[in-house]
Write a protein that holds these residues in place. Sequence first.
Motif, PDB file in Angstrom:
ATOM      1  N   LYS A 140       0.964  -1.272   0.015  1.00 21.04           N
ATOM      2  CA  LYS A 140       0.018  -0.115  -0.025  1.00 21.04           C
ATOM      3  C   LYS A 140       0.843   1.075   0.249  1.00 21.04           C
ATOM      4  N   LYS A 141       2.060   1.307   0.726  1.00 21.65           N
ATOM      5  CA  LYS A 141       2.807   2.430   0.634  1.00 21.65           C
ATOM      6  C   LYS A 141       3.451   2.547  -0.404  1.00 21.65           C
ATOM      7  N   GLN A 142       3.866   1.574  -1.391  1.00 18.57           N
ATOM      8  CA  GLN A 142       4.510   1.541  -2.413  1.00 18.57           C
ATOM      9  C   GLN A 142       3.385   1.958  -3.488  1.00 18.57           C
ATOM     10  N   ASP A 153      -8.049  -0.559  -0.193  1.00 22.93           N
ATOM     11  CA  ASP A 153      -7.449  -1.664   0.284  1.00 22.93           C
ATOM     12  C   ASP A 153      -7.738  -2.990  -0.755  1.00 22.93           C
ATOM     13  N   ARG A 154      -8.887  -2.842  -1.118  1.00 22.01           N
ATOM     14  CA  ARG A 154      -9.373  -4.034  -1.899  1.00 22.01           C
ATOM     15  C   ARG A 154      -8.348  -4.146  -3.263  1.00 22.01           C
ATOM     16  N   ARG A 176      -7.951  -5.004   7.772  1.00 19.41           N
ATOM     17  CA  ARG A 176      -7.732  -3.310   7.469  1.00 19.41           C
ATOM     18  C   ARG A 176      -6.185  -3.169   7.446  1.00 19.41           C
ATOM     19  N   LEU A 177      -5.869  -2.289   6.417  1.00 15.76           N
ATOM     20  CA  LEU A 177      -4.395  -1.890   6.082  1.00 15.76           C
ATOM     21  C   LEU A 177      -4.347  -0.391   6.939  1.00 15.76           C
ATOM     22  N   HIS A 178      -3.127  -0.099   7.074  1.00 11.85           N
ATOM     23  CA  HIS A 178      -2.831   1.168   7.663  1.00 11.85           C
ATOM     24  C   HIS A 178      -3.412   2.277   6.722  1.00 11.85           C
ATOM     25  N   GLU A 179      -3.720   3.463   7.602  1.00 16.73           N
ATOM     26  CA  GLU A 179      -3.870   4.611   6.791  1.00 16.73           C
ATOM     27  C   GLU A 179      -2.823   5.450   6.770  1.00 16.73           C
TER      28      GLU A 179
END
Length: 196
Positions: A140-142, A153-154, A176-179
């Motif tokens: 997600k960061k990348q 996130d999906r 859930r991933l980090h925001e």
Amino acid sequence: MLTYNTRLKQLILPEYGRNLQRMVDHCLTIEDREERNICALSIITAMESLFPELKQPENAHKVWDHLAIMSDFKLDIDFPDEVVQPDQLKTTPETVPYPQSGIRVRHYGKIIEQMIAKAADMPEGEERDEVIMLIANHMKKQMLAVNPDGVDDRKIFDDLAWYSRGSIRLSPETHRLHEFQAMPQPQSGKKKKKRK
């Protein structure tokens, strides 16, 4: 009229300077071999005074190599050791074997692919789940680096399933991933003075 160094002949070993190069050039013009040997020895002394670490026994041959290089291997003197030859200076390094496999999705990179493959091979359990969540958060960061407007996130979970050929499946309802938030830009060091 001044003669600038930029208009002079380029130095072979610039660390020794133009004066030492002139000394070597002069030594080449001396016809008497005995006198040429004495001149070469005085040049070696001057070189060692510039670089004292070359006086040590294990480095002594380097000074003579440098003298031969500076004379373009034309200096005919009695060298104490065998000096380097011109063909030894023109060696090419061995080619580095780079992996030629392609990267499926560039913004994730090859390491993420390898990490997902390792995680997919791990036995079911808490450790595997933690590794998968760490990988997903990193993905997600990348993804945010190339899409700063936001990432669903999906999309990350779909990419994770695609990379692992379906062996890793996460859903937004259960995970859930980090925001991640963009860091505020630092202000310039100058503050505007308030007028009175």
